[in-house]
Design a protein around this motif. Sequence first.
Motif, PDB file in Angstrom:
ATOM      1  N   PRO A  45       0.703  -1.108  -0.126  1.00  0.00           N
ATOM      2  CA  PRO A  45      -0.165   0.111   0.076  1.00  0.00           C
ATOM      3  C   PRO A  45       0.880   1.295  -0.092  1.00  0.00           C
ATOM      4  O   PRO A  45       0.404   2.321  -0.235  1.00  0.00           O
ATOM      5  N   ARG A  46       2.063   1.163   0.361  1.00  0.00           N
ATOM      6  CA  ARG A  46       2.958   2.187   0.418  1.00  0.00           C
ATOM      7  C   ARG A  46       3.282   2.814  -0.888  1.00  0.00           C
ATOM      8  O   ARG A  46       3.523   4.319  -1.318  1.00  0.00           O
ATOM      9  N   ASP A  47       3.549   2.082  -2.046  1.00  0.00           N
ATOM     10  CA  ASP A  47       3.985   2.310  -3.488  1.00  0.00           C
ATOM     11  C   ASP A  47       3.017   1.900  -4.473  1.00  0.00           C
ATOM     12  O   ASP A  47       3.063   1.891  -5.559  1.00  0.00           O
ATOM     13  N   HIS A  48       1.839   1.271  -4.199  1.00  0.00           N
ATOM     14  CA  HIS A  48       0.919   0.515  -5.079  1.00  0.00           C
ATOM     15  C   HIS A  48       1.536  -0.212  -6.015  1.00  0.00           C
ATOM     16  O   HIS A  48       1.249  -0.279  -7.214  1.00  0.00           O
ATOM     17  N   LEU A  49       2.426  -0.923  -5.527  1.00  0.00           N
ATOM     18  CA  LEU A  49       3.103  -2.124  -6.445  1.00  0.00           C
ATOM     19  C   LEU A  49       2.879  -3.273  -5.980  1.00  0.00           C
ATOM     20  O   LEU A  49       2.591  -3.589  -4.915  1.00  0.00           O
ATOM     21  N   LEU A  50       2.825  -4.415  -6.918  1.00  0.00           N
ATOM     22  CA  LEU A  50       2.604  -5.986  -6.671  1.00  0.00           C
ATOM     23  C   LEU A  50       4.129  -6.436  -6.850  1.00  0.00           C
ATOM     24  O   LEU A  50       4.925  -6.248  -7.582  1.00  0.00           O
ATOM     25  N   TYR A  51       4.388  -7.113  -5.474  1.00  0.00           N
ATOM     26  CA  TYR A  51       5.740  -7.678  -5.707  1.00  0.00           C
ATOM     27  C   TYR A  51       5.358  -9.142  -5.828  1.00  0.00           C
ATOM     28  O   TYR A  51       4.556  -9.973  -5.419  1.00  0.00           O
ATOM     29  N   VAL A  52       6.429  -9.772  -6.674  1.00  0.00           N
ATOM     30  CA  VAL A  52       6.081 -11.136  -7.096  1.00  0.00           C
ATOM     31  C   VAL A  52       7.529 -11.907  -7.029  1.00  0.00           C
ATOM     32  O   VAL A  52       8.484 -11.441  -7.433  1.00  0.00           O
ATOM     33  N   TYR A  53       7.158 -13.030  -6.718  1.00  0.00           N
ATOM     34  CA  TYR A  53       8.324 -13.867  -6.725  1.00  0.00           C
ATOM     35  C   TYR A  53       8.000 -15.045  -7.684  1.00  0.00           C
ATOM     36  O   TYR A  53       7.053 -15.799  -7.477  1.00  0.00           O
ATOM     37  N   SER A  54       8.595 -15.233  -8.863  1.00  0.00           N
ATOM     38  CA  SER A  54       8.316 -15.901  -9.801  1.00  0.00           C
ATOM     39  C   SER A  54       9.588 -16.916 -10.386  1.00  0.00           C
ATOM     40  O   SER A  54      10.397 -16.411 -11.169  1.00  0.00           O
ATOM     41  N   ASP A  55       9.458 -18.219 -10.096  1.00  0.00           N
ATOM     42  CA  ASP A  55      10.552 -19.089 -10.448  1.00  0.00           C
ATOM     43  C   ASP A  55      11.823 -18.745 -10.306  1.00  0.00           C
ATOM     44  O   ASP A  55      12.929 -18.692 -11.077  1.00  0.00           O
ATOM     45  N   ALA A  56      11.972 -18.163  -8.745  1.00  0.00           N
ATOM     46  CA  ALA A  56      13.328 -17.742  -8.496  1.00  0.00           C
ATOM     47  C   ALA A  56      13.858 -16.344  -8.996  1.00  0.00           C
ATOM     48  O   ALA A  56      14.719 -15.931  -8.650  1.00  0.00           O
ATOM     49  N   TYR A  57      12.704 -15.456  -9.665  1.00  0.00           N
ATOM     50  CA  TYR A  57      13.036 -14.427 -10.019  1.00  0.00           C
ATOM     51  C   TYR A  57      12.158 -13.289  -9.204  1.00  0.00           C
ATOM     52  O   TYR A  57      11.149 -13.616  -8.986  1.00  0.00           O
ATOM     53  N   ILE A  58      12.802 -12.198  -8.957  1.00  0.00           N
ATOM     54  CA  ILE A  58      11.820 -11.280  -8.287  1.00  0.00           C
ATOM     55  C   ILE A  58      11.590 -10.073  -9.030  1.00  0.00           C
ATOM     56  O   ILE A  58      12.263  -9.685  -9.971  1.00  0.00           O
ATOM     57  N   LEU A  59      10.236  -9.627  -9.134  1.00  0.00           N
ATOM     58  CA  LEU A  59       9.873  -8.687  -9.895  1.00  0.00           C
ATOM     59  C   LEU A  59       8.590  -7.682  -9.033  1.00  0.00           C
ATOM     60  O   LEU A  59       8.111  -7.936  -8.251  1.00  0.00           O
ATOM     61  N   THR A  60       8.576  -6.545  -9.946  1.00  0.00           N
ATOM     62  CA  THR A  60       7.508  -5.670  -9.232  1.00  0.00           C
ATOM     63  C   THR A  60       6.658  -5.083 -10.682  1.00  0.00           C
ATOM     64  O   THR A  60       6.953  -5.089 -11.755  1.00  0.00           O
ATOM     65  N   TYR A  61       5.466  -4.971 -10.299  1.00  0.00           N
ATOM     66  CA  TYR A  61       4.566  -4.509 -11.178  1.00  0.00           C
ATOM     67  C   TYR A  61       3.823  -3.205 -10.671  1.00  0.00           C
ATOM     68  O   TYR A  61       3.419  -3.105  -9.491  1.00  0.00           O
ATOM     69  N   GLU A  62       3.429  -2.398 -11.418  1.00  0.00           N
ATOM     70  CA  GLU A  62       2.707  -1.272 -11.098  1.00  0.00           C
ATOM     71  C   GLU A  62       1.035  -1.326 -11.327  1.00  0.00           C
ATOM     72  O   GLU A  62       0.619  -1.739 -12.331  1.00  0.00           O
ATOM     73  N   ILE A  63       0.233  -0.999 -10.310  1.00  0.00           N
ATOM     74  CA  ILE A  63      -1.213  -1.073 -10.373  1.00  0.00           C
ATOM     75  C   ILE A  63      -1.692   0.256 -10.967  1.00  0.00           C
ATOM     76  O   ILE A  63      -1.168   1.435 -10.211  1.00  0.00           O
ATOM     77  N   ILE A  64      -2.282   0.394 -12.101  1.00  0.00           N
ATOM     78  CA  ILE A  64      -2.856   1.545 -12.534  1.00  0.00           C
ATOM     79  C   ILE A  64      -4.261   1.793 -12.114  1.00  0.00           C
ATOM     80  O   ILE A  64      -5.162   1.090 -12.409  1.00  0.00           O
ATOM     81  N   PHE A  65      -4.634   3.047 -11.303  1.00  0.00           N
ATOM     82  CA  PHE A  65      -6.067   3.412 -10.905  1.00  0.00           C
ATOM     83  C   PHE A  65      -6.483   4.305 -11.669  1.00  0.00           C
ATOM     84  O   PHE A  65      -5.710   5.300 -12.246  1.00  0.00           O
ATOM     85  N   GLN A  66      -8.031   4.509 -11.973  1.00  0.00           N
ATOM     86  CA  GLN A  66      -8.465   5.625 -12.885  1.00  0.00           C
ATOM     87  C   GLN A  66      -8.003   6.659 -12.291  1.00  0.00           C
ATOM     88  O   GLN A  66      -8.373   6.975 -11.167  1.00  0.00           O
TER      89      GLN A  66
END
Length: 460
Positions: free
Chosen positions: A439-460
């Motif tokens: 909730p601090r940066d509106h990002l999704l934190y993902v752990y995917s097959d040993a890789y770490i990723l972030t995605y940004e949620i876009i709100f209207q």
Amino acid sequence: MSRCNIFILMIIIPLAFFQSVRGKDCVCDLKNSDPAFPEQKLTKVETISAQCIGSITSERMTDLDRLLLGLQQRIKQLEDNVLMLEKEDDRNLYGAVSVRIIELEFAEIQDLLNKLNMTTNDYHHLNVQTVAQLEDMKDTMAELEKFDNMLVIKKDRENQRVKRDLEQCKNELKVTLPPPTVPPGRCGLGQMVSVVGPRTYSITVYSTSYPYGAWGRDAKPAPGDENKYWLVVLTSSNVYGYYVRQYSTLSTLLLGIGPKDTYISSSNPTTNTIQGSNMVMYANALYYNCYYTYSVCQFNLTTRAVSTVALPSDTGYNSKFPFAHLGTTYSYTDLDFATDESGVYVIYATTSNFGNVVISKIETSNPPVLGQTWKTSLYKTTATNTFMVCGVLYATRYLDKETEQIFYSYDTKTKEERFDLKINIKKMQTNIEFLNYDPRDHLLYVYSDAYILTYEIIFQ
């Protein structure tokens, strides 16, 4: 009902004309340069197809279900009668009558078992016979298709494929209701419209050795810890973890510089071991599934103390209700944890809710306690992950190796459920073992097959 399809062949016969003149009469000789069409083979296929349709009917397929249901009911009745006998046996006339009734019920159950075995054998024989007939018809139709010189069948198949593609395209273009709009008074965010990224994409210092894990930021950090990141990798059988690794910044995490390890226990597995890849950090405490229980563990990183709170006794654990899709099951993901603007939640499934998702708010006291609970109609094993945003639960599912889709939402405020969301997430690896919203940066934190990723949620 199983159906055996018969293709209609259009046969074009190459003809050769030979002309000769006999006196004033013109005589033409007609000769077929191709072999004769094997009409008897087509007739045989039609006959077998009719027999196939007649022998496999929906009525016959329900025989087995009826027998199983009857057997189940009789066994239940037998159990009830035995319990009654044990409770009220007077060692006299009542007991003798009850024993006789039980003997008769045993005989009826044996009769049902005999019928069930006979029906099962008949179905097995019918299945073997039908498979052989279908293979024979398939080979025959492939042979007859060689007489289709104008490629009518091939073109028909192409037309059917184009029709399916067009229908799929039309379905995708159909307008669906937008995702739920979060009232501004709750956290100031509007409707979620898309997920873009990844913004971060990196392998950890563990390389590809451990495909299960989790990472992120503390959703409610202590002053001075706002930039810290945490990482937990399940280094024991892709199931267990026993320490938390922290980094001062995202850059040090990506480079693997200066980690600080805080051990929950000295080895795996123990009572307080992390089980499964779903966990979150909130107020300097890690929340996770305690080893081999349906309990929530709260591990304080400062004091290294572990407190627990038990979920309902019929909660699924040890891969009874894990996240999954048709291709795989994400083992030991029965309990999922999520953070949003209001705190920490645990997402799980119970037998009393028929394996459907249950959401419980975790009051982050010491020890933690369960707060308000909501029951949904989302069957847990049909989803691959869940996360919370402003009190709304979102669930994802596996579309293919490149795409994960947010397809479901449940608003804990209005209790509105939606199964028609179509918000896609572009994947870089096949599976997503961990997913959480910060909730601090509106990002999704993902752990995917040993890789770490972030995605940004876009709100209207």
